[in-house]
Design a protein around this motif. Structure first.
Motif, PDB file in Angstrom:
ATOM      1  N   SER A 126       1.888  -8.937   7.168  1.00 54.17           N
ATOM      2  CA  SER A 126       2.558  -7.962   6.339  1.00 54.17           C
ATOM      3  C   SER A 126       3.827  -8.555   5.627  1.00 54.17           C
ATOM      4  CB  SER A 126       3.041  -6.583   7.149  1.00 54.17           C
ATOM      5  OG  SER A 126       3.563  -7.031   8.186  1.00 54.17           O
ATOM      6  N   GLU A 179      -4.067  -0.700  -2.801  1.00 56.45           N
ATOM      7  CA  GLU A 179      -3.485   0.293  -1.800  1.00 56.45           C
ATOM      8  C   GLU A 179      -2.834  -0.126  -0.654  1.00 56.45           C
ATOM      9  OE1 GLU A 179      -6.352   3.733  -0.922  1.00 56.45           O
ATOM     10  OE2 GLU A 179      -7.069   3.466  -3.138  1.00 56.45           O
ATOM     11  N   VAL A 200       0.416  -1.298  -1.340  1.00 59.98           N
ATOM     12  CA  VAL A 200       1.659  -0.320  -1.342  1.00 59.98           C
ATOM     13  C   VAL A 200       1.998   0.219   0.311  1.00 59.98           C
ATOM     14  CG1 VAL A 200       1.630   2.261  -2.031  1.00 59.98           C
ATOM     15  CG2 VAL A 200       0.832   0.800  -3.331  1.00 59.98           C
ATOM     16  N   ILE A 201       1.264   0.210   0.961  1.00 65.98           N
ATOM     17  CA  ILE A 201       1.235   0.418   2.470  1.00 65.98           C
ATOM     18  C   ILE A 201       2.072  -0.731   2.939  1.00 65.98           C
ATOM     19  CG2 ILE A 201       0.533   0.644   5.042  1.00 65.98           C
ATOM     20  CD1 ILE A 201      -2.076   2.001   3.467  1.00 65.98           C
ATOM     21  N   ASN A 246       4.396  -2.607   1.369  1.00 64.98           N
ATOM     22  CA  ASN A 246       5.605  -2.407   0.877  1.00 64.98           C
ATOM     23  C   ASN A 246       6.514  -1.032   1.355  1.00 64.98           C
ATOM     24  OD1 ASN A 246       5.699  -4.705  -0.629  1.00 64.98           O
ATOM     25  ND2 ASN A 246       4.285  -3.995  -2.215  1.00 64.98           N
ATOM     26  N   GLU A 247       5.923  -0.341   2.098  1.00 62.63           N
ATOM     27  CA  GLU A 247       6.429   0.798   2.762  1.00 62.63           C
ATOM     28  C   GLU A 247       7.509   0.344   3.793  1.00 62.63           C
ATOM     29  OE1 GLU A 247       6.698   3.915   1.878  1.00 62.63           O
ATOM     30  OE2 GLU A 247       5.078   4.024   0.232  1.00 62.63           O
ATOM     31  N   VAL A 248       8.704  -0.268   3.421  1.00 61.39           N
ATOM     32  CA  VAL A 248       9.508  -0.742   4.369  1.00 61.39           C
ATOM     33  C   VAL A 248      10.315   0.003   5.312  1.00 61.39           C
ATOM     34  CG1 VAL A 248       9.836  -2.833   3.010  1.00 61.39           C
ATOM     35  CG2 VAL A 248      11.560  -1.023   2.670  1.00 61.39           C
ATOM     36  N   GLU A 249      10.265   1.304   5.025  1.00 62.33           N
ATOM     37  CA  GLU A 249      10.881   2.289   5.887  1.00 62.33           C
ATOM     38  C   GLU A 249      10.007   2.716   6.972  1.00 62.33           C
ATOM     39  OE1 GLU A 249       8.677   4.870   2.889  1.00 62.33           O
ATOM     40  OE2 GLU A 249      10.182   3.026   2.859  1.00 62.33           O
ATOM     41  N   LEU A 250       8.795   2.188   6.958  1.00 67.18           N
ATOM     42  CA  LEU A 250       7.561   2.594   7.983  1.00 67.18           C
ATOM     43  C   LEU A 250       7.771   1.197   9.261  1.00 67.18           C
ATOM     44  CD1 LEU A 250       4.908   4.049   5.915  1.00 67.18           C
ATOM     45  CD2 LEU A 250       6.463   5.324   7.248  1.00 67.18           C
ATOM     46  N   GLU A 256       2.982   2.672  12.325  1.00 70.50           N
ATOM     47  CA  GLU A 256       2.911   3.490  11.115  1.00 70.50           C
ATOM     48  C   GLU A 256       2.175   3.097  10.106  1.00 70.50           C
ATOM     49  OE1 GLU A 256       6.840   6.403  11.739  1.00 70.50           O
ATOM     50  OE2 GLU A 256       7.154   4.249  10.825  1.00 70.50           O
ATOM     51  N   GLN A 257       2.512   1.798   9.614  1.00 67.03           N
ATOM     52  CA  GLN A 257       1.552   1.458   8.459  1.00 67.03           C
ATOM     53  C   GLN A 257       0.117   1.237   9.045  1.00 67.03           C
ATOM     54  OE1 GLN A 257       4.363  -2.002   8.289  1.00 67.03           O
ATOM     55  NE2 GLN A 257       4.488  -1.492   6.067  1.00 67.03           N
ATOM     56  N   MET A 288      -1.924   4.482   8.897  1.00 63.04           N
ATOM     57  CA  MET A 288      -2.187   4.817   7.577  1.00 63.04           C
ATOM     58  C   MET A 288      -3.464   3.985   6.923  1.00 63.04           C
ATOM     59  SD  MET A 288       1.499   4.729   5.537  1.00 63.04           S
ATOM     60  CE  MET A 288       0.820   5.364   4.082  1.00 63.04           C
TER      61      MET A 288
END
Length: 160
Positions: free
Chosen positions: A76, A124, A127-128, A130-134, A138-139, A142
């Protein structure tokens, strides 16, 4: 290169057999040694999908999917290779260079299509990632939800 403190996180084997998903633990060695993770996953014989999800120190995750010709991999955050042996192992296997130490950009390295056949297309998955606040767990939750084993994954994580 190795982090001196004990590595925290979890390593889970995900198996799909006869249309049913199972999640089970991998040995903690999988969090520090990519070869250990691949070896453990290869021992899980299945006619369906077999892959591993590694969440390391609330910093990054790795998806490992063994195949007869090697292993498909997704890291990641390639910058993790600067501090973690397992991430460096992934880059070595991918023949990719780690980023510069002063690079603040998070970017994945490896096969974003690693789970496309299970309902998680590469765009998709990106996108997950790149959800750096997670956090990595949590990633991965998802990803599990999108692929259809969210309940099994949640139960595994809750039982940790």
């Amino acid at each position: 290169m190795a982090v001196k403190e004990p590595i925290t996180g979890f390593a889970v084997a995900v198996v799909r057999e006869d249309g049913r998903w199972r999640c089970g633990p991998l040995d903690t060695a999988a969090l520090t040694d990519l070869d250990a993770a691949i070896t453990q996953l290869r021992k899980l014989r299945s006619t369906g999908a077999v892959f591993g999800l590694l969440a390391v120190d609330d910093e990054f995750f790795v998806i490992v999917r063994p195949s007869p010709t090697g292993a498909s991999l997704l890291l990641s955050d390639a910058a993790a290779a600067l501090d973690y042996d397992v991430a460096a192992d992934v880059l070595d296997l991918l023949r990719a260079e780690p980023p510069d130490d002063d690079d603040d950009v998070i970017w994945p390295e490896g096969d974003l299509e690693i789970l496309a056949d299970l309902g998680m297309p590469g765009p998709e998955l990106e996108v997950i990632v790149n959800e750096v606040e997670l956090y990595p767990d949590e990633q991965l939750q998802m990803i599990a939800q999108r692929c259809g084993f969210g309940d099994e994954f949640a139960k595994f994580v809750d039982d940790l």
